[in-house]
Scaffold this motif. Structure first.
Motif, mmCIF file in Angstrom:
data_model
loop_
_atom_site.group_PDB
_atom_site.id
_atom_site.type_symbol
_atom_site.label_atom_id
_atom_site.label_comp_id
_atom_site.label_asym_id
_atom_site.label_seq_id
_atom_site.Cartn_x
_atom_site.Cartn_y
_atom_site.Cartn_z
ATOM 1 N N ALA A 20 -1.906 11.951 -6.051
ATOM 2 C CA ALA A 20 -2.509 12.711 -7.153
ATOM 3 C C ALA A 20 -1.505 12.892 -8.285
ATOM 4 O O ALA A 20 -1.838 12.727 -9.464
ATOM 5 N N ASP A 21 -0.276 13.224 -7.928
ATOM 6 C CA ASP A 21 0.748 13.387 -8.951
ATOM 7 C C ASP A 21 1.071 12.056 -9.618
ATOM 8 O O ASP A 21 1.274 11.984 -10.833
ATOM 9 N N LEU A 22 1.098 10.989 -8.823
ATOM 10 C CA LEU A 22 1.364 9.654 -9.365
ATOM 11 C C LEU A 22 0.304 9.264 -10.387
ATOM 12 O O LEU A 22 0.613 8.785 -11.485
ATOM 13 N N HIS A 47 8.922 6.566 -4.381
ATOM 14 C CA HIS A 47 10.080 6.595 -3.490
ATOM 15 C C HIS A 47 9.793 7.441 -2.251
ATOM 16 O O HIS A 47 10.161 7.066 -1.129
ATOM 17 N N SER A 48 9.134 8.576 -2.425
ATOM 18 C CA SER A 48 8.823 9.453 -1.297
ATOM 19 C C SER A 48 7.834 8.793 -0.341
ATOM 20 O O SER A 48 7.975 8.890 0.883
ATOM 21 N N VAL A 49 6.829 8.130 -0.896
ATOM 22 C CA VAL A 49 5.867 7.411 -0.046
ATOM 23 C C VAL A 49 6.581 6.321 0.743
ATOM 24 O O VAL A 49 6.371 6.161 1.958
ATOM 25 N N LYS A 50 7.419 5.572 0.074
ATOM 26 C CA LYS A 50 8.141 4.482 0.732
ATOM 27 C C LYS A 50 9.030 5.009 1.854
ATOM 28 O O LYS A 50 9.056 4.454 2.957
ATOM 29 N N SER A 94 -0.827 1.454 -8.499
ATOM 30 C CA SER A 94 -1.095 2.735 -7.841
ATOM 31 C C SER A 94 -2.384 2.675 -7.038
ATOM 32 O O SER A 94 -2.495 3.295 -5.972
ATOM 33 N N ASP A 95 -3.370 1.920 -7.534
ATOM 34 C CA ASP A 95 -4.615 1.755 -6.784
ATOM 35 C C ASP A 95 -4.364 1.034 -5.465
ATOM 36 O O ASP A 95 -4.868 1.430 -4.408
ATOM 37 N N VAL A 96 -3.563 -0.041 -5.518
ATOM 38 C CA VAL A 96 -3.271 -0.801 -4.297
ATOM 39 C C VAL A 96 -2.412 0.029 -3.349
ATOM 40 O O VAL A 96 -2.585 -0.018 -2.128
ATOM 41 N N LEU A 97 -1.481 0.804 -3.897
ATOM 42 C CA LEU A 97 -0.667 1.680 -3.055
ATOM 43 C C LEU A 97 -1.562 2.667 -2.304
ATOM 44 O O LEU A 97 -1.367 2.913 -1.106
ATOM 45 N N ALA A 98 -2.552 3.220 -2.991
ATOM 46 C CA ALA A 98 -3.500 4.139 -2.342
ATOM 47 C C ALA A 98 -4.280 3.420 -1.247
ATOM 48 O O ALA A 98 -4.529 3.989 -0.173
ATOM 49 N N ASP A 99 -4.646 2.172 -1.497
ATOM 50 C CA ASP A 99 -5.362 1.399 -0.475
ATOM 51 C C ASP A 99 -4.489 1.165 0.753
ATOM 52 O O ASP A 99 -4.959 1.235 1.893
ATOM 53 N N HIS A 100 -3.207 0.873 0.531
ATOM 54 C CA HIS A 100 -2.283 0.681 1.653
ATOM 55 C C HIS A 100 -2.160 1.957 2.487
ATOM 56 O O HIS A 100 -2.103 1.906 3.721
ATOM 57 N N ILE A 101 -2.111 3.094 1.813
ATOM 58 C CA ILE A 101 -2.000 4.367 2.540
ATOM 59 C C ILE A 101 -3.256 4.621 3.363
ATOM 60 O O ILE A 101 -3.182 5.024 4.529
ATOM 61 N N GLN A 102 -4.426 4.372 2.757
ATOM 62 C CA GLN A 102 -5.671 4.559 3.512
ATOM 63 C C GLN A 102 -5.763 3.599 4.680
ATOM 64 O O GLN A 102 -6.234 3.959 5.763
ATOM 65 N N ALA A 103 -5.300 2.372 4.480
ATOM 66 C CA ALA A 103 -5.305 1.400 5.567
ATOM 67 C C ALA A 103 -4.365 1.835 6.680
ATOM 68 O O ALA A 103 -4.673 1.672 7.873
ATOM 69 N N ALA A 104 -3.221 2.406 6.315
ATOM 70 C CA ALA A 104 -2.278 2.889 7.320
ATOM 71 C C ALA A 104 -2.874 4.041 8.122
ATOM 72 O O ALA A 104 -2.554 4.214 9.308
ATOM 73 N N GLN A 105 -3.739 4.807 7.511
ATOM 74 C CA GLN A 105 -4.420 5.890 8.220
ATOM 75 C C GLN A 105 -5.561 5.394 9.080
ATOM 76 O O GLN A 105 -6.100 6.150 9.890
#
Length: 726
Positions: A20-22, A47-50, A94-105
Motif C-alpha cells: 500500500a505504501d509502495l 527492500h523490506s519485502v525482499k 509493483s503490480d508484478v511484485l504484488a502478484d508474486h506476494i499473492q502467489a507466495a501466499q
C-alpha cells in the motif's frame, strides 16, 4: 498454527502494508514528486519485502524484488533519471511484485514466468543502460549463511578467524535506532554473503544480564571476513541504508588486526559442496534453540522470574524491537473477536433501553437515585458503543489504493489514456462497509473507462485533452459516507439508452420518461450498452449487480450526467451497519424510527400553511417554500385514510440529493440510539424501510428509508404541468 507459520503470516500482513505504501509513493512519482525522500520510501518498501522473502526461502519473490530494488538504488543514488518511462515501468513492476506476494501466499497461481522475465529485462535495461547485466541469482546460487551451533558459554574462547588472501574485514555494531527503523543485522549479513565467501563472528560480551537488558540499546558487534575480490564501494553499498545507524569500519584483510573476541554465534560459508540446501533453513528450530539457550543460563546469572516477552523474529524486515516514543502502539486482533464484542455491546444497548423503559413505567421521579443512575448508565453505554465502533472504523484508503492498478490495466486493454484522481482517502467508515465497497467501485471504474471515456482521438476532436480523468472521492455527509465516481467523458447517451431499453422490452415504446428515469434504466437487470461482449464489460450483469450490492449495505446509488461533459455516480452508505441515532415516532399506532442525520426540523402543521397542488398533492409552507407533505402511515399502508395534518407532527427531512420533504406522523416519542438489524437478512426487503431495531419494551420497530419515501412520492406525483419545491 506453529511459531514459523505465525511469523510467516505476520510477514504477509506487513507485505500488505508495504505494498500500500509502495503504491502510494509510486503515484506521487507519477504526479511529478520525484524527490529523494519519495524515491527512498519506494526503495525501503521493496527492500523490506525482499529481506523478509529471503528469510522464508521465497526465491521467485526474492529474485524479482532484487532487480526492482537494484533499479531503485540507481535512482536514489542519482545515477539514473526518474523519468516518465522509468516511472511507468516501476508501476507495472509493483503490480508484478504484488502478484508474486499473492502467489507466495497461495492465493493465486504462480506468476507467469514469461511475464515476470519480460519485466525483469525491462528493469535491467533501465538499470544497466542496455548493457548485458550481470547474473542476479541463479537457482543453484547458495547465498544464505548456514547457521551453526549456539554457544552461550561466555568464558569459552572462539576459534580464530581464518586469514584470507584478499578481501575485507568489516566490523559492524548496530545502534538501537537501526532496529527502530526496521532494519535487521541478519539481512545485511546475507547481502554480504552474496559478494563472496564470508566468516562471521558475533561478539556478545557487552550483553548485560536480563534485569539490565534494554532493547533500545545496541550491544552486539559483528566481525565479518569477506574473501572476495570486490572494491570497498561494493561493501559499503550493503550498509548504505543503515550507515548512519551503526558503527562501521571496513579495512583490507591484509591490514586488519587479528580479532580474538569471545563469540556467541558463528556463521561460516563453507564450500558449496558441503552446504545444505536452502530448504534446510528452519527458522522455527533456530528460535526454539535460541529460547532454549536463554533458559539454560545459570540461575545466579538470571534475575527473578518475569513475564516472558513476545518473541521478535530476527529475520523479519519490518519488525520494530525498539519503537519510537512518538510512534503509536498498535496490536493485531482477530476481526471475529471485534465482531463478537460489537454484538455484545449492541445487546447491552438494547438491555439499557429496556431498563430505562421499565424505570419510566414504574413512575419513579426523575430525581430519584435509580433514575439518575439510569441516566449515568445511558451515558456510559453510549461511550462504550462509540469506542467499540471506533475500533472497527478504518479509512477507505485500503480500497482506494487498489484502484490505480485496475485503472492502468483497463486503460491498456482499451487503448485509452486515463488519469485517476483520488480524494478523501482518510475518510473512515465501518470495516464491513469498507470490505464490501471494493467490488462495486471496481465495476464502476471499469465502466467509466470502457463506456464513459472517449478514445484519445475522439477527445482531441471534441476539444478535450487526449488523457481522460476519472475521479474517486469519499466524504462524510449527514451521518453517512458518500463515494463519488466521476469521469469527464461523453456522458450518457439517453436516446441510445432508451432505444436499448425498448428493444429489450424493459419499457413501452411510448413511455414518457424524465432524464433521471432514463439514466436509471442502466440499473435494470440485463441492461447493457456494450456492442461487443468483452472481458471488461458488456455481459449484461453489471450495474444491476452494483445496485443490489449497495442496497444490501443499506445504501443508495444515483447518477448525474451531462452529455459531452461526463457522468457522476454517487454511492451513499451508512457509516456503520451496527448502530444509529434515530427519532422514535408513531404512525397509525406503529412505532417507527426516522434517521436523525436526515432530520432538519420538526413542527406542528398549521391550517394556514397547508395547501394542495391540483387539489390532490398536499404541500406545507416551510420557511417561505412549499414542501411535499407525506403521510407516512397512509403511503406505507398502515392506514387506509390520511390523518388530519393539524393533529399530527411534521418532520422536515433532507435526502442525500438535497431534496426536502415533510413526513407526517401522529406523534414524536423521543430520540434514541438504536441497534440496526437487517430486515432483508431476517425477513425480506420492504420499500421505504432501511432496517429494523428492537425497542426498550422488546418490540420490533422499522427504520425508515427517507430517500426512498421522498423519491417514490415525487415519482408518483410527477406531471408535466407540475413542479414541486426542492
Amino acid at each position: 498454527m506453529d511459531a514459523f507459520e505465525a511469523i510467516k503470516a505476520t510477514f504477509f500482513q506487513e507485505c500488505d502494508e508495504l505494498l500500500a505504501d509502495l503504491e502510494a509513493k509510486l503515484m506521487l512519482l507519477e504526479q511529478g514528486q520525484t524527490d529523494l525522500e519519495t524515491i527512498n520510501a519506494v526503495f525501503r518498501a521493496v527492500h523490506s519485502v525482499k529481506g523478509g522473502a529471503g528469510a522464508f526461502g521465497l526465491e521467485a519473490l526474492v529474485r524479482f524484488a532484487h532487480v526492482f530494488e537494484t533499479l531503485m538504488d540507481e535512482l536514489r543514488a542519482g545515477r539514473k533519471p526518474c523519468d516518465a518511462v522509468t516511472i511507468k515501468t516501476l508501476l507495472r513492476a509493483s503490480d508484478v511484485l504484488a502478484d508474486h506476494i499473492q502467489a507466495a501466499q497461495g492465493l493465486v497461481p504462480p506468476v507467469d514466468e514469461a511475464r515476470s522475465a519480460a519485466l525483469v529485462a525491462e528493469l535491467e535495461v533501465l538499470t544497466h543502460g542496455g548493457e548485458a547485466p550481470p547474473p542476479v541469482m541463479e537457482e543453484d546460487d547458495d547465498f544464505d549463511f548456514t547457521p551453526m551451533a549456539f554457544d552461550m558459554a561466555l568464558d569459552e574462547p572462539a576459534a580464530p578467524l581464518d586469514a584470507a588472501p584478499a578481501g575485507w574485514r568489516i566490523v559492524f555494531k548496530p545502534m538501537g535506532r537501526m532496529y527502530a527503523n526496521a532494519n535487521e543485522a541478519g539481512l545485511l549479513l546475507r547481502e554480504l554473503g552474496r559478494l563472496g565467501p564470508t566468516q562471521v563472528r558475533l561478539d556478545d560480551s557487552a550483553v548485560p544480564t536480563l534485569d539490565a537488558l534494554s532493547v533500545e540499546e545496541g550491544c552486539l558487534t559483528w566481525t565479518i571476513d569477506l574473501s572476495a575480490d570486490v572494491d570497498e564501494a561494493a561493501v559499503r553499498e550493503v550498509f548504505d541504508f543503515v550507515e548512519s545507524d551503526c558503527d562501521l569500519t571496513i579495512t583490507p584483510l591484509g591490514q586488519a588486526s587479528d580479532v580474538c573476541a569471545d563469540a556467541a554465534l558463528v556463521f561460516e560459508d563453507e564450500p558449496a559442496a558441503i552446504l545444505p540446501a536452502r530448504d534446510d533453513l528452519d527458522i522455527a528450530a533456530l528460535l526454539a534453540r535460541a529460547t532454549g539457550a536463554v533458559a539454560d543460563i545459570a540461575p545466579e546469572a538470571a534475575p527473578a522470574p518475569a513475564p516472558e516477552p513476545a518473541a521478535v523474529p530476527a529475520a523479519m524486515p519490518t519488525a520494530t524491537p525498539a519503537a519510537s516514543a512518538a510512534a503509536p502502539v498498535t496490536i493485531r486482533v482477530d476481526l471475529d473477536r471485534v465482531d463478537r464484542l460489537i454484538n455484545v455491546v449492541g445487546e447491552l444497548v438494547i438491555q439499557q433501553a429496556m431498563l430505562s423503559q421499565r424505570v419510566l413505567e414504574s413512575g419513579l421521579a426523575r430525581s430519584s437515585g435509580i433514575a439518575l443512575g439510569m441516566e449515568d448508565l445511558e451515558l456510559l453505554t453510549r461511550e462504550i458503543q462509540d469506542s467499540v465502533m471506533a475500533i472497527r472504523a478504518q479509512p477507505v484508503k485500503s480500497v482506494f489504493q487498489r484502484m490505480p492498478r485496475l485503472v492502468r490495466e483497463v486503460a491498456d486493454m482499451v487503448s485509452k489514456q486515463v488519469r485517476l484522481v483520488t480524494a478523501g482517502e482518510d475518510t473512515e467508515v465501518d470495516k464491513t462497509v469498507v470490505e464490501r465497497l471494493a467490488e462495486p467501485i471496481t465495476h464502476m471504474l471499469r465502466n467509466a473507462i470502457d463506456h464513459g471515456l472517449e478514445t484519445p482521438e475522439e477527445r482531441v476532436a471534441a476539444g478535450k485533452s487526449a488523457e481522460g480523468t476519472v475521479r474517486l472521492a469519499a466524504l462524510h455527509r449527514s451521518g453517512r459516507i458518500v463515494i463519488e465516481i466521476s469521469d469527464d467523458g461523453r456522458g450518457i447517451n439517453r436516446e441510445r439508452v432508451k432505444k436499448i431499453a425498448v428493444d429489450k422490452g424493459l419499457i413501452a415504446p411510448d413511455a414518457a420518461l424524465s432524464d433521471e428515469q432514463i439514466d436509471n434504466l442502466i440499473f435494470a437487470p440485463g441492461f447493457s450498452t456494450a456492442a461487443v461482449v468483452s472481458d471488461i464489460s458488456g455481459r449484461g450483469v453489471g450495474m444491476d449487480v452494483v445496485k443490489r450490492s449497495i442496497q444490501a449495505l443499506g445504501g443508495r446509488i444515483s447518477i448525474s450526467s451531462v452529455p459531452g461533459k461526463g457522468s457522476t455516480f454517487t454511492l451513499s452508505l451508512p457509516l456503520t451497519l451496527a448502530v444509529m441515532d434515530g427519532m422514535v415516532v408513531t404512525a397509525a399506532e406503529q412505532t417507527l424510527i426516522a434517521p436523525l442525520p436526515a432530520i432538519v426540523e420538526s413542527l406542528t402543521p398549521q391550517a394556514v400553511d397547508l395547501h394542495h397542488v391540483g387539489g390532490v398533492d398536499p404541500v406545507i409552507r416551510f420557511r417561505d417554500r412549499f414542501l411535499p407533505l407525506i403521510d407516512v402511515a397512509f403511503v406505507m399502508g398502515f392506514s387506509g385514510t390520511p390523518i388530519d395534518p393539524t393533529g399530527g407532527v411534521a418532520v422536515v427531512v433532507e435526502t442525500e440529493g438535497g431534496q426536502q420533504a415533510a413526513l407526517l406522523f401522529e406523534a414524536i416519542q423521543g430520540q434514541r440510539q438504536v441497534v440496526i438489524k437487517s430486515l432483508e437478512t431476517n425477513y425480506q426487503q420492504v420499500d421505504g424501510v432501511a432496517a429494523a431495531t428492537i425497542l426498550g419494551d422488546g418490540r420490533v420497530a422499522l427504520i425508515l428509508d427517507v430517500d426512498v419515501l421522498v423519491a417514490d412520492m415525487r415519482r408518483n406525483a410527477a406531471r408535466p404541468d407540475l413542479k414541486l419545491a426542492s
